[in-house]
Write an enzyme that holds these catalytic residues in place. Sequence first.
Site, PDB file in Angstrom:
ATOM      1  N   HIS A  36       0.856  -1.206   0.000  1.00  0.00           N
ATOM      2  CA  HIS A  36       0.000   0.000   0.000  1.00  0.00           C
ATOM      3  C   HIS A  36       0.882   1.243   0.000  1.00  0.00           C
ATOM      4  CE1 HIS A  36      -3.173   2.813   1.176  1.00  0.00           C
ATOM      5  NE2 HIS A  36      -4.007   1.887   0.738  1.00  0.00           N
ATOM      6  N   ASP A  83      -8.062  -5.009  -0.774  1.00  0.00           N
ATOM      7  CA  ASP A  83      -8.489  -5.819  -1.926  1.00  0.00           C
ATOM      8  C   ASP A  83      -8.184  -7.301  -1.783  1.00  0.00           C
ATOM      9  OD1 ASP A  83      -7.451  -2.991  -3.707  1.00  0.00           O
ATOM     10  OD2 ASP A  83      -9.523  -3.721  -3.600  1.00  0.00           O
TER      11      ASP A  83
END
Length: 392
Positions: A271, A328
């Site tokens: 991320h 996700d």
Amino acid sequence: LSGAITYDPGYKNSGVCKSDITFLDGEEGILRYRGYSIEDLADKADFLEVSYLVIFGELPTKAQLEHFETNIRKYTLVNEEMKNIIDGFPKTAHPMGVLSSLTSALTAFNPKVVNVENEKEMYEAICKTMGKFLVLATWTYRKSMGYPLNYYDNTKGYVENFMRLMFELPTGPYKINPTVVAALDKLFILHADHEQNCSTSTVRMVGSSHAGLFASISAGVSALWGPLHGGANQAVLEMLEAIQKDGGDADKYLAKAKDKNDEFRLMGFGHRVYKNFDPRAKIIKKAADEVLAELGVNDPILAIAKKLEESALVDPYFVERKLYPNVDFYSGIIYRALGIPTDMFTVLFAIGRLPGWIAQWKEMRVNKEPIGRPRQVYTGHPLRDFAPMDKR
Ligand code: SDX
């Protein structure tokens, strides 16, 4: 601001903005909407309540929530001529491309939404967007299946309508499963906003030129589509299915993800901001276990995902780079268990993110922020003389 970034008021809109909407701390893995923790909101609120909070800044009273839902229902009918647009797409078109086009096309049928002059017009534009976007999102699936397009049922809830709009056929009523609606409601809440991510920054940038709300949201849909961003939830499922097809050896793919000569990346990991567990991933992982158990789904893909996570969390390559599962990584496993087709996963991300995009667009317009204009460091040629053709 967290201190890691400095807001430079001297340089208008240099790419760092101020916002009251979402706070996230990447090191600590903290996410809050308007000061409320994501854990509390996912556990105690519903998606429309959280949408109201994110957009208007406070949890709604009962009357405010009813007024919000009543006004969204006023605008769930999409102009029939929009069907001519969706009919122009091949069945094989990716739903995100169709959704971006349909959202932009809404401007043609609602020109007043381009420049909202006051609070009343802003509220109306917001309710129109919440109402119509959901219907159009499901039309992308119906079109791909060759099914007739459904209409919103104003006697039913927002998330329940999503399932009906997607799956109800003229051959008979669609039976709503409360477990499915509750799981989707939670997933939409977890996706509602995430400060200045790629697609939200796109919505703010496009909106800063005073392009309308539909045009700005359409641009956000396009940015979210990319596999490094919202498209990752579809890419995760495709990755897990490929691992399963290849014998289910998670460690083999972990090695590929670390190999610089290999294009393969562990989708759903890493991320830009979280250098700790993505708090949303923790909640979704727990929900995946609960929802699959409640639905009696035994999906071997979940076991592969858990094995990948387990190995990565102790592997020096991932530990040194602080690569953890993100929002996700597990969401697609739940969507699949709910019967959502893989290429619709990112459309569901967009439905969840819609209130955040609206809130950020509204904040930027209400604060009368200047047009977005990031600068650059020029690394090209210094001045040079023109070279005539015979000298090139
Ligand atoms: C979302 O910004 C947001 O808030 C987004 C989002 C939201 O709610 O809006 O949270 C939603 O987009 C989540 C992210 C979904 N994308 C993916 O899961 C795709 C896979 N992840 C990677 O592509 C990557 O981790 C990014 C794009 C998410 C982040 O990229 P960064 O921060 O630029 O990381 P990087 O490219 O600088 O990588 C640092 C190192 C590199 O290795 P070295 O050059 O140091 O040797 O980590 C490696 C990278 O190669 N790396 C990975 C990896 N992610 C980073 N290696 C293997 N697999 C990965 N997934």
